[in-house]
Scaffold this active site. Structure first.
Site, PDB file in Angstrom:
ATOM      1  N   LYS A  23      16.209  15.960 -22.831  1.00 16.11           N
ATOM      2  CA  LYS A  23      15.053  16.050 -21.939  1.00 16.11           C
ATOM      3  C   LYS A  23      14.707  14.738 -21.239  1.00 16.11           C
ATOM      4  CE  LYS A  23      12.824  19.908 -24.326  1.00 16.11           C
ATOM      5  NZ  LYS A  23      11.571  20.386 -24.958  1.00 16.11           N
ATOM      6  N   ASN A  44      12.194  19.538 -18.804  1.00 12.72           N
ATOM      7  CA  ASN A  44      12.904  20.644 -19.455  1.00 12.72           C
ATOM      8  C   ASN A  44      13.292  21.745 -18.476  1.00 12.72           C
ATOM      9  OD1 ASN A  44      10.371  21.813 -19.008  1.00 12.72           O
ATOM     10  ND2 ASN A  44      10.455  23.012 -20.890  1.00 12.72           N
ATOM     11  N   ASP A  60       6.894  22.077 -20.770  1.00  8.99           N
ATOM     12  CA  ASP A  60       6.459  21.934 -22.157  1.00  8.99           C
ATOM     13  C   ASP A  60       4.949  21.753 -22.249  1.00  8.99           C
ATOM     14  OD1 ASP A  60       8.885  22.198 -23.480  1.00  8.99           O
ATOM     15  OD2 ASP A  60       9.344  20.055 -23.381  1.00  8.99           O
ATOM     16  N   ALA A  83       9.534  12.322 -31.711  1.00  8.37           N
ATOM     17  CA  ALA A  83       9.310  11.301 -30.688  1.00  8.37           C
ATOM     18  C   ALA A  83      10.192  11.535 -29.477  1.00  8.37           C
ATOM     19  CB  ALA A  83       9.566   9.911 -31.264  1.00  8.37           C
ATOM     20  N   GLY A  85      11.325  14.410 -26.104  1.00  7.56           N
ATOM     21  CA  GLY A  85      10.672  14.931 -24.916  1.00  7.56           C
ATOM     22  C   GLY A  85       9.540  15.887 -25.206  1.00  7.56           C
ATOM     23  N   ALA A  86       9.712  16.775 -26.190  1.00 10.78           N
ATOM     24  CA  ALA A  86       8.648  17.715 -26.531  1.00 10.78           C
ATOM     25  C   ALA A  86       7.413  16.977 -27.044  1.00 10.78           C
ATOM     26  CB  ALA A  86       9.139  18.722 -27.562  1.00 10.78           C
ATOM     27  N   ARG A 106      11.640  10.476 -37.736  1.00 15.58           N
ATOM     28  CA  ARG A 106      12.666  10.044 -38.691  1.00 15.58           C
ATOM     29  C   ARG A 106      13.207   8.674 -38.325  1.00 15.58           C
ATOM     30  NH1 ARG A 106      15.984  15.504 -38.105  1.00 15.58           N
ATOM     31  NH2 ARG A 106      14.784  15.464 -36.156  1.00 15.58           N
ATOM     32  N   THR A 107      13.312   8.383 -37.032  1.00 13.97           N
ATOM     33  CA  THR A 107      13.708   7.053 -36.578  1.00 13.97           C
ATOM     34  C   THR A 107      12.444   6.316 -36.149  1.00 13.97           C
ATOM     35  OG1 THR A 107      15.814   7.937 -35.787  1.00 13.97           O
ATOM     36  CG2 THR A 107      15.174   5.755 -34.988  1.00 13.97           C
ATOM     37  N   LEU A 171       6.587  24.083 -32.975  1.00 10.01           N
ATOM     38  CA  LEU A 171       7.129  24.396 -31.657  1.00 10.01           C
ATOM     39  C   LEU A 171       8.474  25.110 -31.716  1.00 10.01           C
ATOM     40  CD1 LEU A 171       6.315  21.168 -29.600  1.00 10.01           C
ATOM     41  CD2 LEU A 171       4.829  23.074 -30.261  1.00 10.01           C
TER      42      LEU A 171
END
Length: 228
Positions: A23, A44, A60, A83, A85-86, A106-107, A171
């Site tokens: 995205k 998107n 979105d 973290a 595009g959504a 997670r990152t 989502l």
């Protein structure tokens, strides 16, 4: 992805939807962005303008706005998981509706980069929560899963106790409820799954591609018949 974008540019197809993890990267393959896409920093939906240029749009945000129309977000403490595009689109809506936002990913570097790059009306950056601490939900009113966790039966909050006072928004648009949605419903929490957002995204994309209003009632009936 470049080959699909070329097919739109050449007029072989009206347009396309873009999903994780493309995205943000897809913005480099088009000629122009609409206003919401420029604000969010992710797209998107792709379409071809009459002059042949490619336009990137983002449905979105309007999808999330529709899906959460009955959720009180003013002043709510919201933890956004993800973290990409959504998440970017979700956070712009949350800011506009007066929510207080924290991000966990997670990152961690991606979470911090998103917090720095997305503009809050007050100038305050969202708080970043370490992924290992994401299940500590005592100071959270709303959780939004904007990760891909759930597409393959994963639970992004595995092991965390979900209070009935929580609002859980996932989502992931699956016919079978995700593990997170199942657990949240079992706990008595208020739950919004990914289907209302998916429906509104489809309605918006249809309008972008055709210039016509979508047959919303037909689309809604078909979607929910497919998961009943």
């Amino acid at each position: 992805m470049p080959a699909a974008v070329r097919a739109i540019r050449e007029g072989l197809i009206l347009g396309a939807n873009v999903t994780v993890p493309h995205k943000e990267a897809v913005l480099q393959l088009v000629d122009t962005w609409d206003g919401p896409t420029a604000e969010i920093g992710a797209a998107n939906t792709l379409s071809r303008l009459p002059d042949g240029r490619l336009l990137a749009s983002n449905t979105d945000a309007v999808g999330f706005e529709y899906a959460t129309r009955d959720v009180g977000l003013e002043g709510a403490r919201v933890l956004v998981l993800g973290a990409g595009g959504a998440a970017r689109a979700v956070i712009t809506v949350l800011f506009a509706r007066g929510a207080r936002v924290a991000i966990s990913n997670r990152t961690a570097d991606r979470a911090r980069a998103l917090a720095r790059s997305i503009a809050h009306p007050s100038g305050r950056a969202p708080r970043v929560v370490d992924w290992a601490a994401r299940g500590e939900l005592a100071d959270v009113d709303v959780i939004v899963n904007a990760t891909s966790l759930g597409l393959r039966a994963e639970d992004p909050l595995e092991g965390a106790a979900l209070r009935r006072e929580l609002v859980v928004i996932d989502l992931i648009p699956t016919a079978v409820p995700t593990s997170l949605v199942k657990r949240a419903r079992a706990s008595g929490a208020t739950v919004v799954d990914g289907l209302p957002m998916l429906l509104q995204q489809a309605i918006s994309s249809f309008r972008i591609w055709t210039g016509r209003d979508a047959p919303a009632d037909v689309m809604r009936a078909a979607l929910f018949a497919s998961v009943s």
